[in-house]
Write a protein that holds these residues in place. Structure first.
Motif, PDB file in Angstrom:
ATOM      1  N   ASN A  58       0.866  -1.175   0.000  1.00 39.55           N
ATOM      2  CA  ASN A  58       0.000   0.000   0.000  1.00 39.55           C
ATOM      3  C   ASN A  58       0.902   1.224   0.000  1.00 39.55           C
ATOM      4  OD1 ASN A  58      -2.571   1.484   0.419  1.00 39.55           O
ATOM      5  ND2 ASN A  58      -1.614   2.037   2.356  1.00 39.55           N
ATOM      6  N   TYR A  59       0.544   2.246  -0.791  1.00 39.34           N
ATOM      7  CA  TYR A  59       1.393   3.429  -0.927  1.00 39.34           C
ATOM      8  C   TYR A  59       0.594   4.703  -0.717  1.00 39.34           C
ATOM      9  CZ  TYR A  59       4.745   0.291  -3.178  1.00 39.34           C
ATOM     10  OH  TYR A  59       5.628  -0.732  -3.445  1.00 39.34           O
ATOM     11  N   ALA A  60       1.270   5.701  -0.190  1.00 40.68           N
ATOM     12  CA  ALA A  60       0.703   7.042  -0.186  1.00 40.68           C
ATOM     13  C   ALA A  60       0.618   7.530  -1.623  1.00 40.68           C
ATOM     14  CB  ALA A  60       1.582   7.991   0.633  1.00 40.68           C
ATOM     15  N   ASP A  61      -0.402   8.308  -1.922  1.00 37.85           N
ATOM     16  CA  ASP A  61      -0.588   8.793  -3.287  1.00 37.85           C
ATOM     17  C   ASP A  61       0.637   9.563  -3.775  1.00 37.85           C
ATOM     18  OD1 ASP A  61      -4.164   9.541  -2.975  1.00 37.85           O
ATOM     19  OD2 ASP A  61      -3.100   7.678  -3.423  1.00 37.85           O
ATOM     20  N   SER A  62       1.305  10.261  -2.877  1.00 37.88           N
ATOM     21  CA  SER A  62       2.423  11.123  -3.267  1.00 37.88           C
ATOM     22  C   SER A  62       3.636  10.340  -3.761  1.00 37.88           C
ATOM     23  CB  SER A  62       2.828  12.005  -2.089  1.00 37.88           C
ATOM     24  OG  SER A  62       3.206  11.207  -0.980  1.00 37.88           O
ATOM     25  N   VAL A  63       3.701   9.037  -3.464  1.00 39.84           N
ATOM     26  CA  VAL A  63       4.877   8.262  -3.863  1.00 39.84           C
ATOM     27  C   VAL A  63       4.548   7.140  -4.841  1.00 39.84           C
ATOM     28  CG1 VAL A  63       5.943   8.764  -1.632  1.00 39.84           C
ATOM     29  CG2 VAL A  63       4.798   6.570  -1.975  1.00 39.84           C
ATOM     30  N   LYS A  64       3.278   6.949  -5.156  1.00 45.88           N
ATOM     31  CA  LYS A  64       2.890   5.874  -6.080  1.00 45.88           C
ATOM     32  C   LYS A  64       3.596   6.041  -7.421  1.00 45.88           C
ATOM     33  CE  LYS A  64      -1.693   4.679  -4.279  1.00 45.88           C
ATOM     34  NZ  LYS A  64      -3.157   4.763  -4.506  1.00 45.88           N
ATOM     35  N   GLY A  65       4.129   4.924  -7.907  1.00 47.31           N
ATOM     36  CA  GLY A  65       4.828   4.956  -9.181  1.00 47.31           C
ATOM     37  C   GLY A  65       6.282   5.354  -9.082  1.00 47.31           C
ATOM     38  N   ARG A  66       6.702   5.854  -7.916  1.00 45.92           N
ATOM     39  CA  ARG A  66       8.104   6.264  -7.746  1.00 45.92           C
ATOM     40  C   ARG A  66       8.827   5.425  -6.695  1.00 45.92           C
ATOM     41  NH1 ARG A  66       9.264  11.101  -5.713  1.00 45.92           N
ATOM     42  NH2 ARG A  66       7.328  11.299  -4.478  1.00 45.92           N
ATOM     43  N   PHE A  67       8.116   5.013  -5.672  1.00 51.72           N
ATOM     44  CA  PHE A  67       8.705   4.239  -4.570  1.00 51.72           C
ATOM     45  C   PHE A  67       8.213   2.799  -4.622  1.00 51.72           C
ATOM     46  CE2 PHE A  67       9.487   7.839  -1.226  1.00 51.72           C
ATOM     47  CZ  PHE A  67      10.087   8.605  -2.205  1.00 51.72           C
ATOM     48  N   THR A  68       9.064   1.877  -4.178  1.00 46.65           N
ATOM     49  CA  THR A  68       8.693   0.473  -4.094  1.00 46.65           C
ATOM     50  C   THR A  68       9.128  -0.086  -2.747  1.00 46.65           C
ATOM     51  OG1 THR A  68       8.971   0.172  -6.486  1.00 46.65           O
ATOM     52  CG2 THR A  68       8.907  -1.808  -5.119  1.00 46.65           C
ATOM     53  N   ILE A  69       8.179  -0.619  -2.010  1.00 45.94           N
ATOM     54  CA  ILE A  69       8.488  -1.265  -0.738  1.00 45.94           C
ATOM     55  C   ILE A  69       8.605  -2.768  -0.975  1.00 45.94           C
ATOM     56  CG2 ILE A  69       6.049  -1.499  -0.078  1.00 45.94           C
ATOM     57  CD1 ILE A  69       6.910  -1.010   2.837  1.00 45.94           C
ATOM     58  N   SER A  70       9.549  -3.386  -0.294  1.00 44.68           N
ATOM     59  CA  SER A  70       9.724  -4.827  -0.425  1.00 44.68           C
ATOM     60  C   SER A  70      10.297  -5.364   0.891  1.00 44.68           C
ATOM     61  CB  SER A  70      10.644  -5.182  -1.594  1.00 44.68           C
ATOM     62  OG  SER A  70      11.930  -4.613  -1.412  1.00 44.68           O
ATOM     63  N   ARG A  71      10.369  -6.682   0.969  1.00 49.28           N
ATOM     64  CA  ARG A  71      10.888  -7.283   2.191  1.00 49.28           C
ATOM     65  C   ARG A  71      11.507  -8.631   1.869  1.00 49.28           C
ATOM     66  NH1 ARG A  71       6.033  -7.651   6.116  1.00 49.28           N
ATOM     67  NH2 ARG A  71       7.507  -8.820   7.406  1.00 49.28           N
ATOM     68  N   ASP A  72      12.489  -9.012   2.670  1.00 49.20           N
ATOM     69  CA  ASP A  72      13.121 -10.322   2.583  1.00 49.20           C
ATOM     70  C   ASP A  72      12.988 -10.943   3.968  1.00 49.20           C
ATOM     71  OD1 ASP A  72      14.801 -12.540   2.538  1.00 49.20           O
ATOM     72  OD2 ASP A  72      16.247 -11.583   1.210  1.00 49.20           O
ATOM     73  N   ASN A  73      11.981 -11.783   4.132  1.00 47.00           N
ATOM     74  CA  ASN A  73      11.709 -12.329   5.462  1.00 47.00           C
ATOM     75  C   ASN A  73      12.845 -13.211   5.965  1.00 47.00           C
ATOM     76  OD1 ASN A  73       9.227 -11.037   5.657  1.00 47.00           O
ATOM     77  ND2 ASN A  73       8.128 -12.735   4.696  1.00 47.00           N
ATOM     78  N   ALA A  74      13.543 -13.869   5.069  1.00 49.30           N
ATOM     79  CA  ALA A  74      14.659 -14.719   5.487  1.00 49.30           C
ATOM     80  C   ALA A  74      15.794 -13.906   6.093  1.00 49.30           C
ATOM     81  CB  ALA A  74      15.169 -15.528   4.299  1.00 49.30           C
ATOM     82  N   LYS A  75      15.900 -12.653   5.676  1.00 48.78           N
ATOM     83  CA  LYS A  75      16.966 -11.776   6.180  1.00 48.78           C
ATOM     84  C   LYS A  75      16.452 -10.790   7.221  1.00 48.78           C
ATOM     85  CE  LYS A  75      19.753 -11.906   1.956  1.00 48.78           C
ATOM     86  NZ  LYS A  75      20.371 -11.101   0.881  1.00 48.78           N
ATOM     87  N   ASN A  76      15.149 -10.882   7.571  1.00 45.29           N
ATOM     88  CA  ASN A  76      14.559  -9.918   8.519  1.00 45.29           C
ATOM     89  C   ASN A  76      14.821  -8.480   8.083  1.00 45.29           C
ATOM     90  OD1 ASN A  76      13.514 -11.892  10.149  1.00 45.29           O
ATOM     91  ND2 ASN A  76      14.880 -11.543  11.868  1.00 45.29           N
ATOM     92  N   THR A  77      14.674  -8.227   6.804  1.00 42.80           N
ATOM     93  CA  THR A  77      15.027  -6.918   6.257  1.00 42.80           C
ATOM     94  C   THR A  77      13.919  -6.394   5.361  1.00 42.80           C
ATOM     95  OG1 THR A  77      17.380  -7.471   6.342  1.00 42.80           O
ATOM     96  CG2 THR A  77      16.737  -5.616   4.948  1.00 42.80           C
TER      97      THR A  77
END
Length: 116
Positions: A58-77
């Motif tokens: 889920n993204y704030a409208d101000s960052v949609k299309g420019r920011f990408t959130i992701s996660r690596d659960n195996a690395k706790n990151t």
């Protein structure tokens, strides 16, 4: 006790990119949602993006299309890839992890400054 440590902030020119990282200690990271928030100078903290353990985002409208959130659960990151940065993206960026019973854990923050 969960500790979150952010890194990757810095000074960048408008149009540039940064990749923020958030490393979590403890075992709750992979089972809970996490998010990135920011606090612009003189303003309140605001949501940037969130991601569930399964990867729903889920993204704030101000960052949609420019920011990408992701996660690596195996690395706790967790990560926040920030592209096409604008001066209004300047602020202290915090990562947050949900925990049972309404608890929330926060990192210490990392400064992002975008020059025009």
């Amino acid at each position: 006790q969960v500790q979150l440590v952010e890194s990757g902030g810095g000074l960048v020119q408008a149009g540039g990119s940064l990749r923020l990282s958030c490393v979590a200690s403890g075992s709750i990271f992979s089972m809970n949602a996490m998010g990135w928030y920011r606090q612009p100078p003189g303003k309140q903290r605001e949501l940037v993006a969130t991601i569930t353990p399964s990867g729903r985002t889920n993204y704030a409208d101000s960052v949609k299309g420019r920011f990408t959130i992701s996660r690596d659960n195996a690395k706790n990151t967790g990560y926040l890839q920030s592209n096409s940065l604008k001066p209004e993206d300047t602020g202290v960026y915090y990562c947050e992890v949900d925990a049972p019973y309404g608890q929330r854990y926060w990192g210490q923050g990392t400064q992002v400054t975008v020059s025009s």
